[in-house]
Every structure is written in C-alpha cells, then in structure tokens.
Design an enzyme around this catalytic site. Structure first.
Site, PDB file in Angstrom:
ATOM      1  N   CYS A  45     -46.745 -19.800   6.315  1.00 38.68           N
ATOM      2  CA  CYS A  45     -45.545 -19.252   5.506  1.00 38.68           C
ATOM      3  C   CYS A  45     -45.760 -18.196   4.589  1.00 38.68           C
ATOM      4  O   CYS A  45     -45.622 -17.153   4.109  1.00 38.68           O
ATOM      5  CB  CYS A  45     -45.173 -20.806   5.680  1.00 38.68           C
ATOM      6  SG  CYS A  45     -42.948 -20.775   4.715  1.00 38.68           S
ATOM      7  N   HIS A  46     -45.086 -19.257   3.294  1.00 37.19           N
ATOM      8  CA  HIS A  46     -45.496 -18.096   1.977  1.00 37.19           C
ATOM      9  C   HIS A  46     -46.902 -17.877   0.955  1.00 37.19           C
ATOM     10  O   HIS A  46     -47.226 -17.296   0.667  1.00 37.19           O
ATOM     11  CB  HIS A  46     -44.818 -18.293   0.329  1.00 37.19           C
ATOM     12  CG  HIS A  46     -43.242 -18.497   0.766  1.00 37.19           C
ATOM     13  ND1 HIS A  46     -42.780 -19.469   1.229  1.00 37.19           N
ATOM     14  CD2 HIS A  46     -42.376 -17.854   0.042  1.00 37.19           C
ATOM     15  CE1 HIS A  46     -41.554 -18.982   1.626  1.00 37.19           C
ATOM     16  NE2 HIS A  46     -41.265 -18.091   0.648  1.00 37.19           N
TER      17      HIS A  46
END
Length: 178
Positions: free
Chosen positions: A111-112
């Site tokens: 993800c991030h």
C-alpha cells in the site's frame, strides 16, 4: 509448514499503520515459522488505523533507537496513510530500511509503505507497485510503477492494498524463504 523457521523478520511501523496490513502479514510470517519483531520509533505500544478510525494497540518489541537492522533477515512494511508519512521523516527509520536495500535482504511493502522506501533514494529503475496515489511519487523517484497485485523485483516485494493481501502474503513468505 516452517519454511521461515530460521528467519528473523522486522516489521517497522508507527501509529496509524493500516491494521490488516500488519496483522495478516504478521500471521502469515509466524505461520511459516519466522520470528517476528515489531520495531517502532517509540517503546511499548503502537496504535493501528482500522479503515476509517483508530484500531487496536499492539506491543512494540524494540524501539527504533535500540533495534539493529543487521539483526534481521527481512523487513516487512505495512501501509496506512499516516504510518509511512511519519516514518519517512525519521532519519533512523529511513536508515533502517536502507540497510535491507544495501545488503540485498528481502523487503515486503504494501500500500502506502513505499513512501518510506522513496526516502532511501534507492528506487531508481526498480519495478514496483503501491497504492495508486503513490504512482507519481514513485515515478519521480525513478521507479517503474505498475498496477499489479504483487510485484517482485530482486529483493523487493510490493503490493497495492488490503485487497491484495492473500497473494502478497504468499509471495512475501516465498521471497523471505529464499
């Protein structure tokens, strides 16, 4: 199954990590026999983010000040919006992640989480994926960003979001076992 019984894995995070991006990979690593330790900038506990609100608190094994990256065989980085944004501003967190890149040790980031890896300055010509919002940041860092559920480039395993956790966890365990 104990494919990782001889492996020690660090999970580096801080408050605001996406809960399921920590709990599910941790479960997969432990099920494969790895020793998993939670590293955070502060001691005692860290607080998760659970989709739309604060989640549970989790025990920290070692503070970033006392942890040594050289003691670990692999690094797992959960995402969440706040977590990597905070970590990328902490010199010791960037250096911790950079150790794995410099020593060709496996890293799994979902993800991030790739935001922290951008700060290492070592993503030029690396193929990876992330949450789509980071595409431009990763391209600007010189990476080759692709929209795939999981991407493996040498020692780097990346994935887009919690929707990809099943395949991410499987590939992470395979790559950490090498």
């Amino acid at each position: 199954m104990s494919t990782l019984s001889n492996k020690k894995v660090a999970i580096l995070l801080t408050d605001g990590f996406e809960e399921i991006e920590f709990t599910e990979p941790k479960k997969a690593l432990e099920a494969a026999g790895a020793t998993v330790e939670v590293i955070a900038p502060k001691e005692n506990k860290v607080k998760a983010w659970d989709k739309t609100d604060w989640g549970k608190e989790y025990e920290v094994t070692h503070s970033l000040d006392s942890a040594k990256a050289s003691n670990y065989d692999a690094l797992m980085l959960p995402g969440g919006v706040m977590n990597p944004d905070e970590l990328r501003q902490i010199t010791k967190a960037v250096a911790f992640a950079e150790h794995f890149i410099n020593n060709n040790k496996p890293i799994a980031a979902i993800c991030h989480a790739a935001q922290l890896l951008i700060e290492t300055g070592k993503l030029k010509n690396r193929k990876l994926t992330s949450y789509p919002a980071l595409k431009t940041d990763l391209l600007n860092a010189g990476a080759n960003w692709v929209d795939e559920e999981v991407v493996i480039d040498a020692n780097l395993t990346t994935s887009r979001s919690p929707a990809d956790l099943e395949v991410f966890n499987k590939k992470m365990v395979e790559e950490f076992a090498k």
